[in-house]
Write an enzyme that holds these catalytic residues in place. Structure first.
Site, PDB file in Angstrom:
ATOM      1  N   HIS A  53      59.473  35.118  80.831  1.00  0.00           N
ATOM      2  CA  HIS A  53      60.273  36.309  81.128  1.00  0.00           C
ATOM      3  C   HIS A  53      59.645  37.555  80.476  1.00  0.00           C
ATOM      4  CE1 HIS A  53      64.214  38.436  81.760  1.00  0.00           C
ATOM      5  NE2 HIS A  53      63.765  39.138  80.738  1.00  0.00           N
ATOM      6  N   GLU A  54      59.411  37.482  79.172  1.00  0.00           N
ATOM      7  CA  GLU A  54      58.862  38.644  78.462  1.00  0.00           C
ATOM      8  C   GLU A  54      57.448  38.963  78.941  1.00  0.00           C
ATOM      9  OE1 GLU A  54      60.893  40.432  76.868  1.00  0.00           O
ATOM     10  OE2 GLU A  54      62.508  38.962  76.690  1.00  0.00           O
ATOM     11  N   HIS A 107      57.673  41.198  81.822  1.00  0.00           N
ATOM     12  CA  HIS A 107      57.837  42.592  81.382  1.00  0.00           C
ATOM     13  C   HIS A 107      56.468  43.160  80.965  1.00  0.00           C
ATOM     14  CE1 HIS A 107      62.167  43.167  81.377  1.00  0.00           C
ATOM     15  NE2 HIS A 107      62.401  42.115  80.605  1.00  0.00           N
ATOM     16  N   GLU A 112      63.390  44.714  84.666  1.00  0.00           N
ATOM     17  CA  GLU A 112      63.990  43.382  84.643  1.00  0.00           C
ATOM     18  C   GLU A 112      63.587  42.591  85.888  1.00  0.00           C
ATOM     19  OE1 GLU A 112      65.232  42.249  82.051  1.00  0.00           O
ATOM     20  OE2 GLU A 112      66.372  40.476  82.639  1.00  0.00           O
TER      21      GLU A 112
END
Ligand code: ZN
Length: 507
Positions: free
Chosen positions: A271-272, A275, A301
């Site tokens: 997830h990160e 980003h 997001e």
């Protein structure tokens, strides 16, 4: 130096200098939450606050205003300078938006807000520890009132909650968002009911130890394959996973490890990393300007969700990576099949805590907060009614009821920090992610095969070309329409969840 038209040089230079200060402050924060000794905390907060104050002073200075008004009507935000290329005219509109937000709030009000943030956070913390909403209620009431005042300063002609939504997702209004969320809520309720009639073999991860080094080695291999550039990025450990960027050539993210379960570290790292890939893909030539900034919280997001949901939680991904994970944790995983691992990774279980939620129930947590925020901002409900309303919504939407305020109304820090209108960006980001994935899969017919081979260059390039490198040259709604041919809808997210989970749960 940037590649802007000559007349814009001075304005762009001033924006770069503001960015230097902001990024130095961010770097101090990174240092604080990763390696700073704990006794450094007090002076660090002072150092950081000073840099942010300098940045704000520069952004609201007479010199900046004088330069900006050569190009933009300061009242309307319209570009008045003739014959600029489209991207520069757009950049100026966005610079005006930032400037307007910075100058709209009087200094005394900003100081009051900062003070209130500190007080409200402390009250929230102690209320949470003591499981007693009443200790937080007066501060929350003040927080809501000041959010209304803030909205009024920013745009007195709009409904306050719409102004707050617009802060996190430019252009977004309740009129657009509510039908999207209502449809999602309705469809998820139906899906959840079907799933709850079935059970899947569950893997008890906590019966094993999952050493940090092995988890970290596995994650390192994955983020290398995802094409996060480690010459322009860094990956560290922190108590709460997050991502930050000071420039496309210096983008960082963190992981928190759980020694009893490897799933949170793996999924949150992907997830990160999503980003991080966004920030690495921004165009460095425009550093300091909106053309080297992410469009919005929700679009940011969408990139993390794209990687987490559509790649990291997919069967295709694990067909490639499960054998590698088994190599890292041979004795733990030797008797667990790929399918059982995949089901366990995607287990659906309504719970009280948002940050532990699965892909389906997560959105119910967000929708509950959205509906409560709307009611609070419009004055439809009173503060003292909140815990009861919260619990009633959890019982209705998720069939779970908090037994105390800490697991209920007090679980998130956001409201104590005045973050109203922020939660919806989590679900909106997932909607964008799924809508973008549909188009990506049509443009790249072998996308799933590539995921299954652990090859991610093409998809990173697709996201970079279509989204990352544009910066804020488009608003989210414009970009989604431009890329996918349609305005944002809930359908791609609903279709994704329906087809994935009816297969896993065989319903
Ligand atoms: Zn995120």
């Amino acid at each position: 130096m940037s590649i802007c038209s000559k007349p814009l040089l001075s304005l762009v230079q001033q924006r770069r200098e503001i960015a230097h200060l902001v990024n130095a402050g961010q770097l101090m924060h990174w240092d604080k939450v990763t390696i700073m000794p704990k006794n450094g905390s007090k002076i660090r907060d002072e150092q950081k606050a000073y840099l942010i104050k300098l940045a704000h002073a520069k952004a609201t200075s007479g010199a900046f205003k004088t330069e900006l008004e050569k190009f933009v009507n300061l009242i309307t935000g319209d570009v008045i300078y003739p014959n600029l290329p489209d991207h520069e005219a757009r950049m100026l509109k966005e610079i005006w938006r930032d400037w307007h937000h910075a100058v709209a709030l009087p200094n005394e009000f900003v100081e009051k807000l900062t003070l209130l943030d500190g007080e409200a956070y402390t009250a929230w913390e102690s209320a949470k520890t003591q499981q007693d909403f009443k200790l937080f209620a007066p501060d929350l009431e003040r927080r809501i009132k000041t959010a209304g005042i803030q909205a009024n300063y920013l745009n007195p002609d709009s409904e306050p909650y719409d102004v707050l939504l617009d802060l996190h997702e430019p252009g977004m209004t309740q009129a657009q968002l509510t039908p999207l969320f209502d449809e999602l809520k309705h469809q998820l309720k139906t899906l959840l009911k079907k799933i709850q009639t079935k059970s899947r073999p569950n893997v008890d991860f906590s019966q094993f130890d999952w050493p940090l080094d092995q988890q970290a080695n596995f994650i390192k291999a994955v983020i290398y394959d995802l094409k996060f550039d480690l010459n322009s990025g860094y990956h560290a450990i922190s108590a709460h996973p997050f991502e930050t960027s000071f420039h496309p050539t210096d983008t960082r993210f963190t992981t928190r490890y759980n020694m009893k379960d490897p799933r949170p570290a793996i999924l949150s790292s992907i997830h990160e990393c999503g980003h991080g890939l966004y920030d690495q893909g921004l165009n460095p030539d425009w550093y300091g300007t909106p053309l080297c900034q992410a469009i919005s919280t929700a679009m940011h997001e969408s990139q993390s969700r794209f990687y987490e949901m559509r790649i990291g939680r997919s069967l295709a991904f694990w067909k490639h990576y499960y054998p590698l994970l088994q190599d890292h944790f041979h004795s733990n995983l030797k008797n667990i099949s790929l399918n059982d691992f995949y089901s366990a990774l995607n287990q659906v279980k309504p719970s009280l805590i948002r940050i532990e939620a699965d892909e389906i129930t997560y959105h119910m947590h967000i929708i509950i907060r959205y509906e409560i925020e709307q009611a609070l901002m419009s004055g439809e409900i009173q503060i003292q009614e909140l815990p009861e309303l919260w619990n009633a919504k959890y019982t209705d939407y998720l069939e779970v009821t908090p037994s105390n305020d800490s697991d209920g109304i007090l679980q998130d820090v956001h409201w104590s920090l005045g973050l109203f209108g922020y939660f919806p960006t989590y679900t909106l980001g997932s909607m964008y992610a799924c809508q973008l994935y549909e188009t990506a899969a049509a443009d790249l017919p072998d996308l799933e095969t590539q995921i299954q081979k652990g090859e991610f260059s093409t998809i990173r390039e697709w996201l970079r070309t279509n989204i990352h490198q544009l910066g804020r040259a488009r608003r989210s709604d414009e970009l989604i329409k431009e890329i996918t041919g349609k305005p944002v809808t809930a359908k791609p997210l609903i279709d994704y969840l329906n087809s994935k989970y009816t297969a896993i749960y065989n319903v």
